[in-house]
Design a protein around this motif. Sequence first.
Motif, PDB file in Angstrom:
ATOM      1  N   GLU A  48      44.138  43.523  54.474  1.00 35.32           N
ATOM      2  CA  GLU A  48      44.296  43.357  53.026  1.00 35.32           C
ATOM      3  C   GLU A  48      43.870  41.949  52.599  1.00 35.32           C
ATOM      4  N   ARG A  49      44.144  40.962  53.448  1.00 36.06           N
ATOM      5  CA  ARG A  49      43.742  39.590  53.129  1.00 36.06           C
ATOM      6  C   ARG A  49      42.216  39.492  52.993  1.00 36.06           C
ATOM      7  N   THR A  50      41.497  40.154  53.920  1.00 35.69           N
ATOM      8  CA  THR A  50      40.032  40.124  53.855  1.00 35.69           C
ATOM      9  C   THR A  50      39.528  40.794  52.580  1.00 35.69           C
ATOM     10  N   VAL A  51      40.124  41.930  52.219  1.00 31.65           N
ATOM     11  CA  VAL A  51      39.727  42.622  50.999  1.00 31.65           C
ATOM     12  C   VAL A  51      39.921  41.718  49.787  1.00 31.65           C
ATOM     13  N   LYS A  52      41.084  41.074  49.707  1.00 36.16           N
ATOM     14  CA  LYS A  52      41.352  40.171  48.586  1.00 36.16           C
ATOM     15  C   LYS A  52      40.350  39.021  48.554  1.00 36.16           C
ATOM     16  N   ASN A  53      40.044  38.462  49.732  1.00 39.88           N
ATOM     17  CA  ASN A  53      39.107  37.335  49.794  1.00 39.88           C
ATOM     18  C   ASN A  53      37.704  37.745  49.357  1.00 39.88           C
ATOM     19  N   VAL A  54      37.271  38.922  49.792  1.00 38.51           N
ATOM     20  CA  VAL A  54      35.928  39.394  49.435  1.00 38.51           C
ATOM     21  C   VAL A  54      35.827  39.613  47.929  1.00 38.51           C
ATOM     22  N   LEU A  55      36.809  40.279  47.361  1.00 41.32           N
ATOM     23  CA  LEU A  55      36.780  40.551  45.924  1.00 41.32           C
ATOM     24  C   LEU A  55      36.910  39.261  45.113  1.00 41.32           C
ATOM     25  N   HIS A  56      37.703  38.325  45.612  1.00 41.66           N
ATOM     26  CA  HIS A  56      37.818  37.024  44.930  1.00 41.66           C
ATOM     27  C   HIS A  56      36.488  36.273  44.987  1.00 41.66           C
ATOM     28  N   GLU A  57      35.795  36.357  46.115  1.00 44.57           N
ATOM     29  CA  GLU A  57      34.497  35.693  46.261  1.00 44.57           C
ATOM     30  C   GLU A  57      33.490  36.258  45.252  1.00 44.57           C
ATOM     31  N   ILE A  58      33.523  37.574  45.055  1.00 42.16           N
ATOM     32  CA  ILE A  58      32.595  38.197  44.098  1.00 42.16           C
ATOM     33  C   ILE A  58      32.858  37.677  42.689  1.00 42.16           C
ATOM     34  N   THR A  59      34.120  37.742  42.271  1.00 41.59           N
ATOM     35  CA  THR A  59      34.436  37.333  40.897  1.00 41.59           C
ATOM     36  C   THR A  59      34.178  35.849  40.685  1.00 41.59           C
ATOM     37  N   THR A  60      34.426  35.027  41.701  1.00 41.82           N
ATOM     38  CA  THR A  60      34.190  33.589  41.573  1.00 41.82           C
ATOM     39  C   THR A  60      32.703  33.279  41.522  1.00 41.82           C
ATOM     40  N   ARG A  61      31.935  33.862  42.453  1.00 37.97           N
ATOM     41  CA  ARG A  61      30.509  33.565  42.533  1.00 37.97           C
ATOM     42  C   ARG A  61      29.754  34.030  41.290  1.00 37.97           C
ATOM     43  N   LEU A  62      30.156  35.187  40.767  1.00 39.48           N
ATOM     44  CA  LEU A  62      29.455  35.745  39.611  1.00 39.48           C
ATOM     45  C   LEU A  62      30.113  35.350  38.287  1.00 39.48           C
ATOM     46  N   GLN A  63      31.166  34.521  38.389  1.00 43.82           N
ATOM     47  CA  GLN A  63      31.859  34.015  37.198  1.00 43.82           C
ATOM     48  C   GLN A  63      32.373  35.155  36.327  1.00 43.82           C
ATOM     49  N   LEU A  64      33.094  36.078  36.977  1.00 47.78           N
ATOM     50  CA  LEU A  64      33.659  37.234  36.301  1.00 47.78           C
ATOM     51  C   LEU A  64      35.171  37.067  36.188  1.00 47.78           C
ATOM     52  N   ARG A  65      35.779  37.809  35.263  1.00 47.81           N
ATOM     53  CA  ARG A  65      37.199  37.588  34.975  1.00 47.81           C
ATOM     54  C   ARG A  65      38.116  38.263  35.982  1.00 47.81           C
ATOM     55  N   ASN A  66      37.791  39.474  36.398  1.00 49.69           N
ATOM     56  CA  ASN A  66      38.684  40.237  37.264  1.00 49.69           C
ATOM     57  C   ASN A  66      37.891  41.349  37.949  1.00 49.69           C
ATOM     58  N   ARG A  67      38.591  42.213  38.671  1.00 52.73           N
ATOM     59  CA  ARG A  67      37.926  43.284  39.414  1.00 52.73           C
ATOM     60  C   ARG A  67      37.222  44.268  38.478  1.00 52.73           C
ATOM     61  N   ALA A  68      37.880  44.602  37.395  1.00 52.53           N
ATOM     62  CA  ALA A  68      37.274  45.550  36.455  1.00 52.53           C
ATOM     63  C   ALA A  68      35.979  44.984  35.881  1.00 52.53           C
ATOM     64  N   HIS A  69      35.995  43.693  35.566  1.00 52.79           N
ATOM     65  CA  HIS A  69      34.791  43.034  35.061  1.00 52.79           C
ATOM     66  C   HIS A  69      33.698  43.061  36.133  1.00 52.79           C
ATOM     67  N   ALA A  70      34.089  42.851  37.382  1.00 51.05           N
ATOM     68  CA  ALA A  70      33.126  42.860  38.485  1.00 51.05           C
ATOM     69  C   ALA A  70      32.502  44.240  38.662  1.00 51.05           C
ATOM     70  N   VAL A  71      33.331  45.287  38.555  1.00 53.10           N
ATOM     71  CA  VAL A  71      32.806  46.654  38.677  1.00 53.10           C
ATOM     72  C   VAL A  71      31.820  46.941  37.551  1.00 53.10           C
ATOM     73  N   GLY A  72      32.186  46.572  36.319  1.00 55.58           N
ATOM     74  CA  GLY A  72      31.304  46.787  35.190  1.00 55.58           C
ATOM     75  C   GLY A  72      29.987  46.049  35.353  1.00 55.58           C
ATOM     76  N   TYR A  73      30.067  44.805  35.815  1.00 55.30           N
ATOM     77  CA  TYR A  73      28.861  43.999  36.042  1.00 55.30           C
ATOM     78  C   TYR A  73      27.964  44.669  37.085  1.00 55.30           C
ATOM     79  N   ALA A  74      28.568  45.098  38.189  1.00 47.86           N
ATOM     80  CA  ALA A  74      27.792  45.711  39.274  1.00 47.86           C
ATOM     81  C   ALA A  74      27.134  47.014  38.816  1.00 47.86           C
ATOM     82  N   LEU A  75      27.843  47.813  38.029  1.00 43.69           N
ATOM     83  CA  LEU A  75      27.282  49.071  37.545  1.00 43.69           C
ATOM     84  C   LEU A  75      26.131  48.814  36.572  1.00 43.69           C
TER      85      LEU A  75
END
Length: 231
Positions: free
Chosen positions: A199-226
């Motif tokens: 679970e720690r790795t999952v949290k770190n990976v998702l946090h890395e995505i939102t930080t690198r792409l300057q997104l607000r949260n997971r939902a924002h990241a999913v929308g951006y990716a789609l």
Amino acid sequence: MSDTTSHEPAQVKAAHRTSRVGRPDRVTVAVYAADPVLRVGIVHQLRQRPEVDLVDDADAERAEVSLVVVDNVGDDVVALLHRLRHNNATRTGLVIGTLGAGALQRVIECGVAAVLRRAEAEQDQLLSLVLAIANGEGVLPGDLLGKLLSHVGNLQRSALDPGGRLSLSTLTTREADMLRLVSEGLDTAEIARKTAYSERTVKNVLHEITTRLQLRNRAHAVGYALRNGLI
């Protein structure tokens, strides 16, 4: 006192020295196959070879080589490959029915060292695969190697902006897989079970995505990716 000097041929002495100081004479192998028919076929061929020591399920995690035998790459196979990747005692080979370029990259990222098509999995080819894996070598059929190189080249080109600079708007396969699971409504614990990461790795990976792409949260990241065709 009698002369006890050995008169063995030089090549025999060399072989004895290799046996003592090199790798063991027999390579321990574990076979993983959900289909019992596939498993029996591979085990039957390897059992006839003196170079191979097949281990039972109880000792599978201590095998030098793990052979995963499947028809194609699904989520269950990826989960198994991830688990084997975290076992430092073994190296993994894949015997598979069909494998496209995208799936090839995916299994390589899961730590697979060598690939053999099931249609080519005769006894000699299986033995060569096992020995290559045990010796730390990588093995791919020629056409799959060509597809992999082409795929990597495409990824490198897509990761560059028009000015030739590295773009931060791309996702690794692991990142894309996790975002895809988020888009399906899975929470951290469910993604961890699905991908065989902590679970720690999952949290770190998702946090890395939102930080690198300057997104607000997971939902924002999913929308951006789609919107950008990344998942």
